[in-house]
Design an enzyme around this catalytic site. Structure first.
Site, mmCIF file in Angstrom:
data_model
loop_
_atom_site.group_PDB
_atom_site.id
_atom_site.type_symbol
_atom_site.label_atom_id
_atom_site.label_comp_id
_atom_site.label_asym_id
_atom_site.label_seq_id
_atom_site.Cartn_x
_atom_site.Cartn_y
_atom_site.Cartn_z
ATOM 1 N N HIS A 1 5.026 -8.505 1.803
ATOM 2 C CA HIS A 1 4.657 -9.767 1.139
ATOM 3 C C HIS A 1 4.464 -10.881 2.167
ATOM 4 O O HIS A 1 3.531 -11.687 2.061
ATOM 5 C CB HIS A 1 5.750 -10.199 0.149
ATOM 6 C CG HIS A 1 5.794 -9.402 -1.117
ATOM 7 N ND1 HIS A 1 4.712 -9.285 -1.951
ATOM 8 C CD2 HIS A 1 6.783 -8.681 -1.694
ATOM 9 C CE1 HIS A 1 5.037 -8.529 -2.992
ATOM 10 N NE2 HIS A 1 6.294 -8.142 -2.857
ATOM 11 N N THR B 1 9.446 -6.975 1.208
ATOM 12 C CA THR B 1 9.427 -8.388 1.604
ATOM 13 C C THR B 1 8.569 -8.606 2.849
ATOM 14 O O THR B 1 7.798 -9.563 2.928
ATOM 15 C CB THR B 1 10.874 -8.870 1.869
ATOM 16 O OG1 THR B 1 11.569 -8.871 0.623
ATOM 17 C CG2 THR B 1 10.926 -10.250 2.481
HETATM 18 ZN ZN LIG Z 1 14.747 -5.455 2.248
#
Ligand SMILES: [Zn+2]
Ligand SMILES: [Zn+2]
Length: 348
Positions: A44, A41
C-alpha cells in the site's frame, strides 16, 4: 548502506544508499537485520493508496516492519547479555506521554509510531530500535520464521476477536498470507469446517492446500453466494474473517453469514462498504474490526511458530536479496505471491 525508502508522498519506493546508524542511545539497540517480510502495508505504501498520509512527515523513511535480526550493539541501560541474541521487533513504538501510556495501558497508546512507517524500518542491513520493542526468539528458530511473528500476531488477534468456539463453521475471505495465518489459528482454536475463498487466486489457494487446508474456492466470474452454494445448503457460516480489503466483499459476506454470526474485518479498505443494517439487525449479526494484537499475544505466537515452524514456513513463496528489495515489494503486490521475504547477507 542500501535501504528501501519512501521519499515522497506519491507512488513509488527508492532503493538508495543511506548512512548507517550511529551508536545506540540509552534504551536503544542496533540490530543486524537477517530477514524482513513484505507486508500488505508495504505494498500500500508503494502504491500510495489512501490511509498512509501520516507518514509524510517522517520521509525519507526506510520501510519494513516484519523483521528478525541479531542484536549488534546496546545503548546505556540495556542488558549487554542481549548482544548476539536473535530478536523479532514489535513495530509499535509507544509515546510514553499519552494518558494510556501514563496509566500503564500500553496496548491503547494513542501516540504510537510504527517502525517502517513513522520511523525507520527493516528493509536495510541495520536498524535502531528501542530494546523494549525487541522480543528474543526461541533458540534455533530460523530468522525468516521469526520474521513471520508480527503478521501472525495480526492473524491470531483476528481469530481471538471473532470469539471462535469449537466446531463453528468458518469462512475466510482472502487467501493471502493474512488469510493463511488466520486459517492456521482458526484450526488451532477448534474450528469445525474452514472454507477459504479467493478470486482469480490459483497460486495462493494452492498454497493453502499445501498448508493443509483442502476446502478452497475460487469465486472468479461469479458471486460469493454462488461460489459457496454447496456449503450454504447446510446454512450460513458462524464466523467470517475478511482479509481482502475490498469493500464490495462486505455485503456479499453478510449474505452468507449465519444468524447471530460474526464478521471480523481485518482488511484495510480504501473506501466505505455498504451494509444493509436492517438485515444485520434482524439476523442479530455482529461486525467487528481487528488490527494490532496486544503485547501478550507475541509470546503465544512465538510458541506456536516454534512448534509449527516447518508448516508455517510453507507460507513463504519468494526470497529476494536486499539488493532487490524493490522487486520483492512489487512481487508481493501480485497474485502469485504469498509471503515474500527479503534476506540480508550475514554481516562481515
Ligand atoms: Zn505487517
Ligand atoms: Zn502513548
Amino acid at each position: 548502506m542500501l535501504a528501501l525508502q519512501k521519499t515522497e508522498a506519491a507512488p513509488g519506493l527508492s532503493l538508495r544508499e543511506v548512512a548507517e546508524p550511529g551508536l545506540p542511545q540509552a534504551g536503544e539497540v542496533v540490530l543486524a537485520i537477517e530477514a524482513t517480510g513484505v507486508c500488505g502495508t508495504d505494498v500500500h505504501i508503494a502504491h500510495w493508496t489512501l490511509g498512509y498520509e501520516s507518514m509524510t512527515s517522517a520521509m525519507p523513511v526506510t520501510i519494513g516492519h516484519e523483521t528478525c535480526g541479531r542484536v549488534l550493539r546496546v545503548g546505556a541501560g540495556v542488558d549487554p547479555a542481549l548482544i548476539g541474541r536473535r530478536v523479532t521487533v514489535r513495530p509499535s513504538v509507544l509515546c510514553h506521554a499519552c494518558p494510556a501510556c501514563l496509566s500503564g495501558d500500553e496496548d491503547n497508546c494513542t501516540g504510537r509510531r510504527g517502525v517502517g512507517i513513522g520511523r525507520n524500518g527493516a528493509f536495510a542491513p541495520f536498524l535502531t530500535v528501542l530494546a523494549e520493542n525487541c522480543v528474543p526468539v526461541p533458540d534455533g528458530m530460523a530468522a525468516e520464521i521469526a520474521a513471520l511473528t508480527e503478521p501472525l500476531t495480526v492473524c491470531r488477534e483476528a481469530v481471538d476477536t471473532a470469539g471462535l468456539k469449537g466446531g463453528e463453521r468458518v469462512l475466510i475471505l482472502g487467501p493471502g498470507s493474512i488469510g493463511q495465518g488466520i486459517a492456521l489459528f482458526a484450526e488451532a482454536a477448534g474450528a469445525g469446517e474452514i472454507a477459504i475463498v479467493g478470486r482469480d487466486d490459483a497460486a495462493r489457494l494452492q498454497r493453502l492446500n499445501a498448508l493443509g487446508f483442502p476446502n478452497t474456492v475460487d469465486s472468479a466470474g461469479t458471486s460469493l453466494r454462488a461460489a459457496l452454494a454447496p456449503w450454504l445448503e447446510t446454512g450460513g457460516f458462524d464466523v467470517i474473517l475478511e482479509a481482502t480489503g475490498a469493500p464490495s466483499v462486505i455485503p456479499e459476506a453478510l449474505s452468507v453469514l449465519a444468524k447471530r454470526g460474526t464478521l471480523v474485518v481485518v482488511g484495510i479498505h480504501p473506501a466505505p462498504a455498504q451494509v444493509d443494517l436492517t438485515a444485520l439487525v434482524r439476523n442479530h449479526q455482529s461486525i467487528r474490526g481487528s488490527y494490532r494484537a496486544p503485547v501478550a499475544t507475541w509470546a503465544e505466537v512465538l510458541t506456536f511458530l516454534d512448534r509449527n515452524a516447518e508448516r508455517v514456513g510453507r507460507m513463504i513463496s519468494h526470497h529476494f536479496p536486499m539488493s532487490e528489495a524493490d522487486r520483492a515489494v512489487a512481487e508481493a503486490g501480485g497474485k502469485a505471491a504469498s509471503k515474500v521475504m527479503v534476506l540480508q547477507e550475514a554481516p562481515a
